[in-house]
Design a protein around this motif. Structure first.
Motif, PDB file in Angstrom:
ATOM      1  N   THR A   1       0.819  -1.210   0.000  1.00 53.90           N
ATOM      2  CA  THR A   1       0.000   0.000   0.000  1.00 53.90           C
ATOM      3  C   THR A   1       0.855   1.263   0.000  1.00 53.90           C
ATOM      4  O   THR A   1       1.990   1.273   0.479  1.00 53.90           O
ATOM      5  CB  THR A   1      -0.931   0.034   1.223  1.00 53.90           C
ATOM      6  OG1 THR A   1      -0.136   0.131   2.419  1.00 53.90           O
ATOM      7  CG2 THR A   1      -1.803  -1.204   1.297  1.00 53.90           C
ATOM      8  N   LEU A   2       0.273   2.329  -0.533  1.00 52.72           N
ATOM      9  CA  LEU A   2       0.904   3.648  -0.546  1.00 52.72           C
ATOM     10  C   LEU A   2      -0.195   4.693  -0.420  1.00 52.72           C
ATOM     11  O   LEU A   2      -1.247   4.576  -1.067  1.00 52.72           O
ATOM     12  CB  LEU A   2       1.673   3.862  -1.853  1.00 52.72           C
ATOM     13  CG  LEU A   2       2.210   5.281  -2.110  1.00 52.72           C
ATOM     14  CD1 LEU A   2       3.338   5.607  -1.134  1.00 52.72           C
ATOM     15  CD2 LEU A   2       2.693   5.435  -3.555  1.00 52.72           C
ATOM     16  N   ALA A   3       0.015   5.692   0.418  1.00 48.31           N
ATOM     17  CA  ALA A   3      -0.883   6.836   0.515  1.00 48.31           C
ATOM     18  C   ALA A   3      -0.101   8.087   0.124  1.00 48.31           C
ATOM     19  O   ALA A   3       1.016   8.305   0.595  1.00 48.31           O
ATOM     20  CB  ALA A   3      -1.432   6.972   1.932  1.00 48.31           C
ATOM     21  N   GLU A   4      -0.707   8.902  -0.761  1.00 47.58           N
ATOM     22  CA  GLU A   4       0.000  10.074  -1.266  1.00 47.58           C
ATOM     23  C   GLU A   4      -1.016  11.141  -1.654  1.00 47.58           C
ATOM     24  O   GLU A   4      -2.204  10.855  -1.844  1.00 47.58           O
ATOM     25  CB  GLU A   4       0.849   9.667  -2.487  1.00 47.58           C
ATOM     26  CG  GLU A   4       1.747  10.731  -3.056  1.00 47.58           C
ATOM     27  CD  GLU A   4       2.654  11.384  -2.040  1.00 47.58           C
ATOM     28  OE1 GLU A   4       2.202  12.393  -1.437  1.00 47.58           O
ATOM     29  OE2 GLU A   4       3.780  10.903  -1.833  1.00 47.58           O
ATOM     30  N   THR A   5      -0.554  12.378  -1.762  1.00 45.92           N
ATOM     31  CA  THR A   5      -1.407  13.431  -2.301  1.00 45.92           C
ATOM     32  C   THR A   5      -1.446  13.313  -3.826  1.00 45.92           C
ATOM     33  O   THR A   5      -0.547  12.730  -4.442  1.00 45.92           O
ATOM     34  CB  THR A   5      -0.888  14.829  -1.923  1.00 45.92           C
ATOM     35  OG1 THR A   5       0.410  15.021  -2.507  1.00 45.92           O
ATOM     36  CG2 THR A   5      -0.802  14.981  -0.407  1.00 45.92           C
ATOM     37  N   TYR A   6      -2.482  13.871  -4.420  1.00 45.52           N
ATOM     38  CA  TYR A   6      -2.585  13.851  -5.882  1.00 45.52           C
ATOM     39  C   TYR A   6      -1.385  14.552  -6.507  1.00 45.52           C
ATOM     40  O   TYR A   6      -0.787  14.053  -7.472  1.00 45.52           O
ATOM     41  CB  TYR A   6      -3.871  14.543  -6.327  1.00 45.52           C
ATOM     42  CG  TYR A   6      -5.128  13.737  -6.103  1.00 45.52           C
ATOM     43  CD1 TYR A   6      -5.712  13.022  -7.148  1.00 45.52           C
ATOM     44  CD2 TYR A   6      -5.749  13.704  -4.860  1.00 45.52           C
ATOM     45  CE1 TYR A   6      -6.875  12.288  -6.958  1.00 45.52           C
ATOM     46  CE2 TYR A   6      -6.915  12.980  -4.653  1.00 45.52           C
ATOM     47  CZ  TYR A   6      -7.475  12.273  -5.705  1.00 45.52           C
ATOM     48  OH  TYR A   6      -8.627  11.546  -5.508  1.00 45.52           O
ATOM     49  N   LEU A   7      -1.028  15.718  -5.989  1.00 44.23           N
ATOM     50  CA  LEU A   7       0.083  16.454  -6.570  1.00 44.23           C
ATOM     51  C   LEU A   7       1.419  15.796  -6.235  1.00 44.23           C
ATOM     52  O   LEU A   7       2.363  15.849  -7.028  1.00 44.23           O
ATOM     53  CB  LEU A   7       0.060  17.903  -6.067  1.00 44.23           C
ATOM     54  CG  LEU A   7      -1.152  18.730  -6.517  1.00 44.23           C
ATOM     55  CD1 LEU A   7      -1.061  20.157  -5.985  1.00 44.23           C
ATOM     56  CD2 LEU A   7      -1.259  18.755  -8.038  1.00 44.23           C
ATOM     57  N   GLY A   8       1.503  15.148  -5.092  1.00 47.87           N
ATOM     58  CA  GLY A   8       2.753  14.500  -4.703  1.00 47.87           C
ATOM     59  C   GLY A   8       3.046  13.243  -5.497  1.00 47.87           C
ATOM     60  O   GLY A   8       4.203  12.827  -5.605  1.00 47.87           O
ATOM     61  N   LEU A   9       2.012  12.622  -6.067  1.00 48.29           N
ATOM     62  CA  LEU A   9       2.211  11.364  -6.793  1.00 48.29           C
ATOM     63  C   LEU A   9       3.157  11.538  -7.969  1.00 48.29           C
ATOM     64  O   LEU A   9       3.903  10.618  -8.323  1.00 48.29           O
ATOM     65  CB  LEU A   9       0.865  10.824  -7.284  1.00 48.29           C
ATOM     66  CG  LEU A   9       0.892   9.386  -7.818  1.00 48.29           C
ATOM     67  CD1 LEU A   9       1.083   8.393  -6.676  1.00 48.29           C
ATOM     68  CD2 LEU A   9      -0.389   9.068  -8.590  1.00 48.29           C
ATOM     69  N   ARG A  10       3.139  12.713  -8.572  1.00 46.56           N
ATOM     70  CA  ARG A  10       3.994  12.950  -9.735  1.00 46.56           C
ATOM     71  C   ARG A  10       5.476  12.935  -9.388  1.00 46.56           C
ATOM     72  O   ARG A  10       6.323  12.738 -10.253  1.00 46.56           O
ATOM     73  CB  ARG A  10       3.653  14.302 -10.376  1.00 46.56           C
ATOM     74  CG  ARG A  10       2.289  14.379 -11.031  1.00 46.56           C
ATOM     75  CD  ARG A  10       2.165  15.692 -11.803  1.00 46.56           C
ATOM     76  NE  ARG A  10       0.910  15.796 -12.518  1.00 46.56           N
ATOM     77  CZ  ARG A  10      -0.163  16.445 -12.079  1.00 46.56           C
ATOM     78  NH1 ARG A  10      -0.109  17.050 -10.895  1.00 46.56           N
ATOM     79  NH2 ARG A  10      -1.269  16.502 -12.788  1.00 46.56           N
TER      80      ARG A  10
END
Length: 408
Positions: free
Chosen positions: A270-279
């Motif tokens: 699993t991974l949790a991230e912000t939408y902008l941070g995913l890039r």
């Protein structure tokens, strides 16, 4: 609230699981977790009502008088993620800087991470018996005397609830016993602790009642009408899952990721991230065996950034399929195997409340994935995890002088 009196008719999958005799449910290892997930809409209504009772209102008022310079929310594991969910709403609503700091970090590095001056430490805990819980409060009562303390817990007999009864610097807000989950994983305890924390905002009673009823009704509809689709998705051949959230919703993404990791005994990465941070690097991990779960913001300005990222994933053909949760989800961006969980009438002004719905969907996805892998949601990771973290020694060092003690 009307949700309390509603005659629920759960989806076929949930109804079949509930129809088995209690002994069979326990043998299959899901009785507590299923009950505690499904009781949430009713318990939210109760918690919202109790927030106006003297027993719950007085600790909240005492915690904010006099007005603190800082608010720090703390806990361990899921309880820490409650703090991540709450901090932005409390800072916006109260005009007081608020941040979440893990109890373990406060225990080892409090001098370098605790904001100086007068503050309020909010300790969030299901049991209140984790080793770090009282150790942090004890240390700060002794060494940061300008901080007052608010304990929000589900366990009337836990150490956090009982140890400081005679200390006027500590207020305790105790939730209904039903929220003190028996399952190893936190479900109704998480969402009710989160809801109780929003009581610090002291919003008008009618406004809170309407918002919680709207939210509870939406989640109940998911249990009644869409749980089968979640179960089907949980049975697909994915080995990784990425949860996306913006702002305080990242706390909900962290919690959903932990639920999947715990209930599958680590079988799903699993991974949790912000939408902008995913890039910024994590996007490279998405492949044809990755499920993408997107918790969508009700704020149109924030949603625009989120939709941009989802379109980029489609253009690059990243991820196996996706599950989106929110209101007004654009169907033109959905693939044939994607799933949309509509939650009508969510408002950006509701602050942290919509996060309860995100977390409930994450719980149900992890629950069904666990069952599909032959696991037992009540007791995953046998021999590794326990409902309350086992005791470990508290080291004093040289006054917790942080970095100078590392490596000793």
């Amino acid at each position: 609230m009307s949700i309390i009196n509603k005659q629920t008719k759960f989806s076929a999958q949930l109804s079949a699981l509930q129809a088995l005799p209690p002994a069979e449910q326990r043998a299959r290892g899901y009785a507590d977790t299923l009950r505690e997930i499904l009781q949430q809409p009713a318990t939210w209504a109760d918690t919202a009502s109790q927030l106006r009772s003297p027993s719950m209102l007085e600790p909240l008022l005492a915690a904010l008088q006099p007005r603190p310079q800082h608010i720090v929310l703390t806990g361990s594991g899921s309880s820490m993620y409650i703090g991540e969910c709450l901090a932005p709403s409390l800072q916006l609503g109260l005009g007081i800087p608020a941040q979440a700091i893990a109890a373990g970090t406060l225990l080892t590095h409090w001098r370098s991470v605790l904001p100086p001056g007068s503050g309020l430490l909010i300790s969030l805990a299901r049991s209140g018996d984790s080793p770090e819980s009282c150790a942090v409060v004890d240390r700060l009562l002794a060494e940061a005397p300008d901080y007052r303390h608010l304990v929000i817990t589900c366990n009337a007999s836990g150490k956090l609830a009982t140890r400081y009864r005679d200390d006027p610097r500590v207020s305790v807000l105790l939730l209904d016993e039903r929220t003190n989950d028996r399952s190893l994983v936190m479900t109704s305890s998480f969402t009710n602790l989160l809801l109780a924390g929003t009581g610090l905002l002291q919003r008008p009673e009618e406004e809170v009642t309407v918002a919680v009823e709207r939210l509870a009704s939406g989640v109940q509809c998911i249990f009644d009408e869409q749980a089968d689709a979640i179960a089907k998705l949980a049975g697909r051949a994915f080995s990784k899952i990425v949860y996306l959230g913006s702002g305080g919703v990242l706390g909900a993404a962290h919690e959903a990721a932990l639920k999947m990791l715990e209930m599958t005994d680590g079988a799903v990465t699993t991974l949790a991230e912000t939408y902008l941070g995913l890039r910024h690097g994590p996007m490279s991990s998405l492949d044809e065996q990755t499920l993408v779960v997107g918790f969508l913001s009700p704020d149109p300005a924030v949603r625009a950034y989120e939709v941009d990222l989802l379109r980029e994933l489609s253009r690059k053909q990243l991820g196996m399929t996706r599950l989106l949760v929110g209101e007004g989800i654009a169907t033109d961006g959905l693939g044939p195997d994607d799933l949309a969980m509509e939650l009508p009438k969510l408002h950006a002004a509701d602050g942290a409340l919509p996060l309860l719905a995100n977390v409930a969907v994450g719980q149900l996805l992890a629950f069904f994935r666990c069952l599909s892998l032959g696991g037992k949601p009540d007791t995953p990771s046998q021999g590794v995890l326990t409902r309350v973290v086992e005791h470990f020694p508290m080291h004093q060092g040289r006054g917790s002088n942080d970095e100078h003690e590392e490596g000793v």
